[in-house]
Scaffold this active site. Structure first.
Site, short mmCIF file in Angstrom:
data_model
loop_
_atom_site.label_atom_id
_atom_site.label_comp_id
_atom_site.label_asym_id
_atom_site.label_seq_id
_atom_site.Cartn_x
_atom_site.Cartn_y
_atom_site.Cartn_z
N ARG A 193 0.85 -1.19 0.00
CA ARG A 193 0.00 0.00 0.00
C ARG A 193 0.89 1.24 0.00
O ARG A 193 0.63 2.21 -0.69
CB ARG A 193 -0.95 0.01 1.20
CG ARG A 193 -1.67 1.35 1.35
CD ARG A 193 -2.89 1.36 2.26
NE ARG A 193 -2.84 0.48 3.39
CZ ARG A 193 -2.08 0.68 4.50
NH1 ARG A 193 -1.30 1.75 4.59
NH2 ARG A 193 -2.10 -0.19 5.47
N TYR B 162 -16.39 16.56 -15.71
CA TYR B 162 -16.80 15.17 -15.63
C TYR B 162 -17.80 14.99 -14.48
O TYR B 162 -17.56 15.46 -13.37
CB TYR B 162 -15.57 14.28 -15.44
CG TYR B 162 -15.92 12.85 -15.12
CD1 TYR B 162 -16.72 12.10 -15.98
CD2 TYR B 162 -15.50 12.25 -13.95
CE1 TYR B 162 -17.09 10.80 -15.68
CE2 TYR B 162 -15.85 10.94 -13.64
CZ TYR B 162 -16.65 10.23 -14.51
OH TYR B 162 -17.01 8.95 -14.20
N ASP C 238 -7.15 18.84 -14.37
CA ASP C 238 -7.44 17.49 -14.85
C ASP C 238 -7.00 17.45 -16.32
O ASP C 238 -7.61 18.07 -17.19
CB ASP C 238 -8.96 17.23 -14.70
CG ASP C 238 -9.35 15.82 -15.12
OD1 ASP C 238 -8.62 15.22 -15.93
OD2 ASP C 238 -10.40 15.33 -14.66
N LYS D 7 -7.87 6.40 -19.16
CA LYS D 7 -8.20 6.89 -20.49
C LYS D 7 -6.98 6.82 -21.42
O LYS D 7 -6.49 5.76 -21.69
CB LYS D 7 -8.77 8.30 -20.37
CG LYS D 7 -9.89 8.39 -19.31
CD LYS D 7 -11.11 7.63 -19.75
CE LYS D 7 -12.18 7.32 -18.72
NZ LYS D 7 -12.30 7.98 -17.48
C1 LIG Z 1 -12.07 14.11 -17.31
C2 LIG Z 1 -12.21 12.98 -16.32
N1 LIG Z 1 -11.71 13.12 -15.08
C3 LIG Z 1 -11.80 12.13 -14.16
C4 LIG Z 1 -12.44 10.94 -14.44
C5 LIG Z 1 -12.54 9.89 -13.37
O1 LIG Z 1 -11.61 8.88 -13.61
P1 LIG Z 1 -11.84 7.33 -13.24
O2 LIG Z 1 -13.02 6.86 -14.02
O3 LIG Z 1 -10.54 6.70 -13.62
O4 LIG Z 1 -12.10 7.28 -11.77
C6 LIG Z 1 -12.97 10.74 -15.71
C7 LIG Z 1 -13.66 9.49 -16.05
O5 LIG Z 1 -14.38 9.39 -17.01
C8 LIG Z 1 -12.86 11.79 -16.68
O6 LIG Z 1 -13.37 11.68 -17.92
#
Ligand SMILES: Cc1ncc(COP(=O)(O)O)c(C=O)c1O
Length: 384
Positions: free
Chosen positions: A51, A103, A175, A200
């Site tokens: 961890r 998101y 992000d 992604k």
């Molecule tokens: C722009 C963006 N940020 C954060 C996330 C969250 O990531 P995760 O699905 O890996 O938890 C996503 C998921 O679709 C996303 O598109």
């Protein structure tokens, strides 16, 4: 390889990596272990418990730091786990200013998890800076930027926002999931924290769920490493390996995502059955100039609204697609289509989501790296 001086494409393959000591394996081994033998209490080789740290995760974390031009990388069990760690830097009463077009899961963790612990969130349009400035006060501790935004492809000027909070004890987190460091380097533009859903484009093959943070500052990194270990939302060695492998082809995949994204965006714009296409590469995109400046190209994500479109029209179109798969997520080699109102953004109330343009007929595309002619033919038949 330290990699500070390497160019981006070389860094995706070698950045932060060291030759494997036991047998010279070219890829870092998957250290599928929870614990490590000690010769005496504390007598270990740098790893005690997985961890806290695991060598495969370290290899990924070093790669992340290298490609984002940061000093420290941290990998998590998902993008949301990475966001969770950032918000845990805050105290009750602290305020966060976030883009309102983001998101849905990020909105959900802010509103439904952290608001009840006394953290205050403001969601504002960030295509200009006025709305941000109007919300900044002594309690503001974090600005949360997503650019390009999901799913409206809004572009936020990272450098300008960084200038706004400079010297104010306010962290700027970006992000960078949609752009990836191939297209944009937020830390170079003045951000303090870069966040990724590595699920992604970094992973790139829709086969794992991983999150990431990258920072430059040691004090900030130590706080985040503490949270990573104390809260424990880490990714396993196999997932670390998969993202590390994905990163090695990030630059070639992104190049093709961008080419195909452009071809699909232009096709849709010229199609009489389409009302509106959201893609930052168009000159009439409200922040096209910023996009051109802060990004190397425009990426493989775009959204569109079919002409006179209703909820039902959008559903009919996504159901007819054959090369595009109707699915959540994005950034893999295969093209995906999504219907934000009922899928990725269903957790945002309708009035809230429509404020940023996420109407019932909006369709989001993650344009993959197939032949663009096949993608266009597929859209053509679905729109007919
Ligand atoms: C722009 C963006 N940020 C954060 C996330 C969250 O990531 P995760 O699905 O890996 O938890 C996503 C998921 O679709 C996303 O598109």
């Amino acid at each position: 390889m330290g990699g500070k001086d390497l160019k981006f494409n070389t860094k995706t393959i070698h950045g932060g990596q060291i030759p494997e000591k036991a047998y010279g394996a070219v890829m870092p081994p998957i250290y599928q272990t929870s614990t490590y033998a000690q010769s005496t209490p504390g007598g270990h080789k740098g790893y005690e418990y997985s961890r806290s740290a695991n060598p495969t995760r370290t290899a990924l974390e070093n790669s992340l730091a290298s490609i984002e031009k940061g000093s420290y990388g941290l990998a998590f069990g998902s993008g949301l786990a990475a966001i969770d760690a950032v918000i845990k830097l805050l105290e009750p009463g602290d305020e966060v200013i976030s883009t309102h077009d983001l998101y849905g899961g990020t909105y959900r963790i802010f509103k439904k998890i952290f608001e009840k612990y006394g953290i205050v969130f403001h969601f504002v349009g960030m295509m200009g800076t006025e709305a941000i400035e109007s919300k900044v006060n002594d309690n503001t501790k974090l600005i949360w930027v997503e650019t390009p935004t999901n799913p409206m492809m809004g572009i936020i000027d990272i450098k300008t926002v960084a200038g706004l909070v400079k010297g104010k004890n306010i962290l700027l987190a970006v992000d960078n999931t949609f752009a990836t460091p191939y297209l944009q380097l937020p830390l170079d533009l003045g951000a303090d924290i870069v966040m990724h859903s590595a699920t992604k484009y970094l992973g790139g093959h829709s086969d794992t769920v991983v999150g990431a943070l990258v920072v430059k500052d040691k004090v900030l990194a130590d706080k985040l490493f503490f949270i990573q270990n104390a809260s424990g939302a880490v990714c396993g060695p196999m997932d670390s390996f998969l993202v590390l492998r994905g990163i090695k082809t990030l630059h070639v995949r992104m190049q093709r995502h961008c080419e195909n994204g452009k071809a699909v965006a232009r096709f849709l714009k010229n199609n009489p059955k389409v009302e509106k296409v959201y893609w930052p590469g168009f000159e009439d995109h409200p922040n096209h100039t910023v996009a051109k400046e802060q990004m190397k190209d425009f990426g493989g994500m775009l959204s569109f609204v079919p002409k006179g479109g209703s909820y039902e029209d959008a559903i009919r179109i996504v159901e007819k697609l054959q090369v595009f798969t109707l699915a959540e997520s994005l950034g893999g080699v295969e093209s995906l289509a999504g219907h934000p109102a009922s899928m990725t953004h269903a957790s945002i109330p309708k009035e809230e989501r429509e404020k940023s343009g996420v109407v019932d007929a909006l369709i989001r595309l993650s344009v993959g790296i197939e032949d663009s002619e096949d993608l266009i033919a597929d859209l053509e038949q679905a729109l007919r």
